[in-house]
Design a protein around this motif. Sequence first.
Motif, PDB file in Angstrom:
ATOM      1  N   LYS A  47      35.596  22.386  10.234  1.00 38.61           N
ATOM      2  CA  LYS A  47      36.266  21.305   9.488  1.00 38.61           C
ATOM      3  C   LYS A  47      37.107  21.870   8.348  1.00 38.61           C
ATOM      4  N   ASP A  48      36.594  22.895   7.671  1.00 38.81           N
ATOM      5  CA  ASP A  48      37.342  23.484   6.561  1.00 38.81           C
ATOM      6  C   ASP A  48      38.608  24.183   7.064  1.00 38.81           C
ATOM      7  N   LEU A  49      38.507  24.914   8.165  1.00 39.67           N
ATOM      8  CA  LEU A  49      39.685  25.554   8.748  1.00 39.67           C
ATOM      9  C   LEU A  49      40.704  24.512   9.188  1.00 39.67           C
ATOM     10  N   ALA A  55      46.818  20.905   6.042  1.00 42.31           N
ATOM     11  CA  ALA A  55      47.540  20.927   4.760  1.00 42.31           C
ATOM     12  C   ALA A  55      48.679  21.946   4.769  1.00 42.31           C
ATOM     13  N   GLY A  56      48.809  22.713   5.862  1.00 43.62           N
ATOM     14  CA  GLY A  56      49.901  23.666   5.966  1.00 43.62           C
ATOM     15  C   GLY A  56      49.606  25.048   5.425  1.00 43.62           C
ATOM     16  N   VAL A  72      46.882  33.014   7.617  1.00 42.29           N
ATOM     17  CA  VAL A  72      47.528  32.384   6.465  1.00 42.29           C
ATOM     18  C   VAL A  72      48.985  32.095   6.805  1.00 42.29           C
ATOM     19  N   SER A  73      49.425  30.909   6.467  1.00 47.05           N
ATOM     20  CA  SER A  73      50.795  30.504   6.701  1.00 47.05           C
ATOM     21  C   SER A  73      51.722  31.296   5.800  1.00 47.05           C
ATOM     22  N   THR A  74      52.851  31.703   6.340  1.00 50.76           N
ATOM     23  CA  THR A  74      53.850  32.421   5.537  1.00 50.76           C
ATOM     24  C   THR A  74      54.986  31.498   5.126  1.00 50.76           C
ATOM     25  N   ARG A  75      54.866  30.219   5.456  1.00 46.56           N
ATOM     26  CA  ARG A  75      55.893  29.251   5.053  1.00 46.56           C
ATOM     27  C   ARG A  75      55.940  29.152   3.551  1.00 46.56           C
ATOM     28  N   LYS A  76      57.137  29.033   3.017  1.00 46.54           N
ATOM     29  CA  LYS A  76      57.321  28.943   1.563  1.00 46.54           C
ATOM     30  C   LYS A  76      56.695  27.689   0.981  1.00 46.54           C
TER      31      LYS A  76
END
Length: 80
Positions: A47-49, A55-56, A72-76
């Motif tokens: 659930k946490d993942l 949330a992006g 981990v997302s690399t989106r700005k």
Amino acid sequence: MTISHHLRQAQLLDAARSQGGEWTTHRVQQFYRDSGIPAPLRSTARKDLTALHSAGHLVLNDQDENRRFYTVSTRKDSGR
């Protein structure tokens, strides 16, 4: 001792950002145990993942039908 899910997820996100790599439910459970966070259930890790992914903050990698992990997302704008 109880910990709010928001704080637990924030600690997980901080660890994922600082340590990098692939985050599975097993790795999250180990992180929680090592950190003294009372969240022993696999469903809690899942659930946490999922929440951090929604949330992006994390990217889901599930192209192998037998394996699922997050990075981990690399989106700005991932810190929205």
